[in-house]
Design an enzyme around this catalytic site. Sequence first.
Site, PDB file in Angstrom:
ATOM      1  N   ASP A 109     -31.031 -50.217 -12.054  1.00 16.26           N
ATOM      2  CA  ASP A 109     -30.998 -51.386 -11.194  1.00 16.26           C
ATOM      3  C   ASP A 109     -31.274 -52.634 -12.030  1.00 16.26           C
ATOM      4  OD1 ASP A 109     -31.419 -53.102  -8.753  1.00 16.26           O
ATOM      5  OD2 ASP A 109     -31.367 -51.149  -7.774  1.00 16.26           O
TER       6      ASP A 109
ATOM      7  N   SER B  42     -28.075 -50.343  -0.526  1.00 12.59           N
ATOM      8  CA  SER B  42     -28.981 -50.334  -1.677  1.00 12.59           C
ATOM      9  C   SER B  42     -30.390 -49.935  -1.267  1.00 12.59           C
ATOM     10  CB  SER B  42     -29.039 -51.718  -2.323  1.00 12.59           C
ATOM     11  OG  SER B  42     -27.909 -51.982  -3.093  1.00 12.59           O
TER      12      SER B  42
ATOM     13  N   HIS C  34     -34.264 -56.981  -6.824  1.00 11.00           N
ATOM     14  CA  HIS C  34     -33.573 -55.829  -6.249  1.00 11.00           C
ATOM     15  C   HIS C  34     -34.117 -54.517  -6.809  1.00 11.00           C
ATOM     16  CE1 HIS C  34     -30.113 -53.149  -5.367  1.00 11.00           C
ATOM     17  NE2 HIS C  34     -29.844 -53.988  -4.374  1.00 11.00           N
TER      18      HIS C  34
END
Length: 768
Positions: free
Chosen positions: A141, A546, A216
């Site tokens: 990520d 996600s 994220h």
Amino acid sequence: MELKSPLFFVFVFLLSLSHAHDNIQTYIVQLHPDCPSHSYFPSKLHWHLSFLDKSISTDEDSSSRLLYSYGPAMEGFAARLSPSEVEMLKRSREVVAVRPDRKLEIHTTYSYTFLGLSPTREGGAWAESRFGRGSIIAVLDTGVWPESPSFDDRGMPPVPPRWKGICQQGQGFNASNCNRKIIGARYFSKGHRVASLTSSPDVVAEYVSPRDSHGHGTHTASTAGGTPVSMASVLGGGGGTARGMAPAAHIAVYKVCWFSGCYSSDILAAMDEAIRDGVDVLSLSLGGFPVPLYEDTIAIGSFRAMEHGISVICAAGNNGPIQNSVANEAPWIATIGASTLDRRFPAVVRLGNRKLLYGESMYPGKGIAAAQKELELVYITGGNKGSNFCLRGSLPRAKVRGKMVVCDRGVNGRAEKGQIVKEAGGAAMILTNTEINLEEDSVDVHVLPATQIGSDEAFHLRSYINSTKLPKARIIFGGMVIGKSRAPAVAQFSSRGPSYTDPSVLKPDMIAPGVNIIAAWPQNLGPSALPEDSRRVNFTVMSGTSMACPHVSGIAALLHSAHPKWTPAAIKSALMTTADRHDHQGKPIMDGDKPADLFATGAGQVNPGRAISPGLIYDIRPDDHITHLCTLGYRRSEIFSITQRNVSCHDLLKNNKGFSLNYPTFSVIFKNGDTRKTIKRQVTNVGRPNSIYSLELKAPEGVTVRVRPRRLTFRRVNQTLSYRVRFISKKRIKTKDTRFAEGHLTWVNTRSYNRVRSPVSVTWSSTK
């Protein structure tokens, strides 16, 4: 350690580009692994460099062009090449394929409770797996913010002796940032650097290290394996104890995503290292639109990971509700769609005519009182500035100052619209869904008092504005409400099947919570992720597949801890055959205003409590996947690109007549007048000895289904039995009348209460 902002850098000359041409870009070169020329070189690296020595036409040192030398994930390398050099490499017999670097995109305090995980319950997934103790989750990520309380290692077990990874140092990150929770961290930026030189030469705030500049990766890592954090909230909203799905699992961080996206050369390099490092689960909350498997770097790398016993969990994508939009669709990957929770953050709009419009928001703070005061409404349309979308520079200050501004969703980010309204002098915002978003309710931590309403409510809002000369409204914030709404439901944005490249396998595989998920957040970013947002938090809310993906990654780690000898296929089977098809009210899972079909939910909502003890599993060997690719008509070279196995499909299919992949779901396709299909399945008993399973069947409409035998008797644990299913299309069904139907086939053990459910999808197609 406090880091207020990222260090700045420019990706210039890091790849020694002084002699490079403008048309040079990154390519991934796949090689035959058994080439005899390999033995002529002292190392694999020297062998890879030899190809560049022969193809580069300039006086450059070939090592300056090489980005990565791959090993476990794929035999080959990534390098910067010109078109003529690519053509020269393609002519080599030792080269399987040369592919341009592909850009991909990155696609809680309550969700563990919603899924039935409890730290105090006797038995159950957490107790039987010891909270995932000993398992290692690799998160590919945007990196990690190691100081987050979700990565505190107090109470964590020691690092497993089998771990071979490192804690790579870089800007704002050193070896002391790793601990018994984050046991390793690496970053991969070479593909991104090359792309950024041509696409974005500006100075960009980014840590050249495993440290997260975007949030994220921190969010997904803590969702998968974050340690318990009490009194976690987003500026006071959504409070509770934050826990990852596998709170005792270790996390390995592989930073592959940067400001310009996630590049396949970097992703493959990370998968390569993760296999070497000894991880148990690969979690990838990234992807794009579907491409053929032999061109899909994630599919290729994940096949090798699967061969090494690693479960690969991927996001299905956020391109819903478009059909055939599901990404990461290889059958050896667990493909995860997104669902909702029964947690709401009501922020109701009360119009001047006293009509109430339901909305949601996580806006907290000092501006609430101002928002609850009735304000004049303004909705600016017309012209070509995009004022209805509240684009930057589109809102005249004189028209919006002190007012509540209506902004349509689309074009720019939801939170960004609020910042633009604030800069223009607006006092509050109503964010309105369009026909594309329908009733989707992804909330944001806005920078000003704001709420988001669905498309139906937006219609009523615009009607009211057009009905009066002085429209007014106020927002009534209602905090957090749990258990008052139906859930789970399919998220509007969650990508849908059927699989574009392989409709014989039902995708997505399952759904998991992915809407309004609260998880860890970096201290260098505000909760809205906007650069103008000066607020600082340890947690924020995000939505997307996600967010769904790491839920299943963490649950897969639980299963790996409880059953360390299970294959990735066995773990995936357990997750799928125990999934829920009904919501918490016992009603069918919904997709908007209708019951969700299998192309939206796959097997259903993941249920970790049942998955830990599934009774039976459908296992799949790596060789079975190769035979399956042959049944799809893949050429030898294409299969080699994916599997690095040189096989004869003619021989494989001759020796495996009537082969069907032992998948936990059924996807039956009748083409051009076909009326009969026979499919064989094998199930392995992982429950008690002397177990008897009886058939429960719901045939899809328009199809007769016959199963033999209808009763399975297992005398011992790990015994495998077979059954056959015959699907007969009824003559009255015509292609133009019916294209899709669904049912299910379930093996039921009344003594152990195990229900092993396989959804059945039937499609009538005129495609040859």
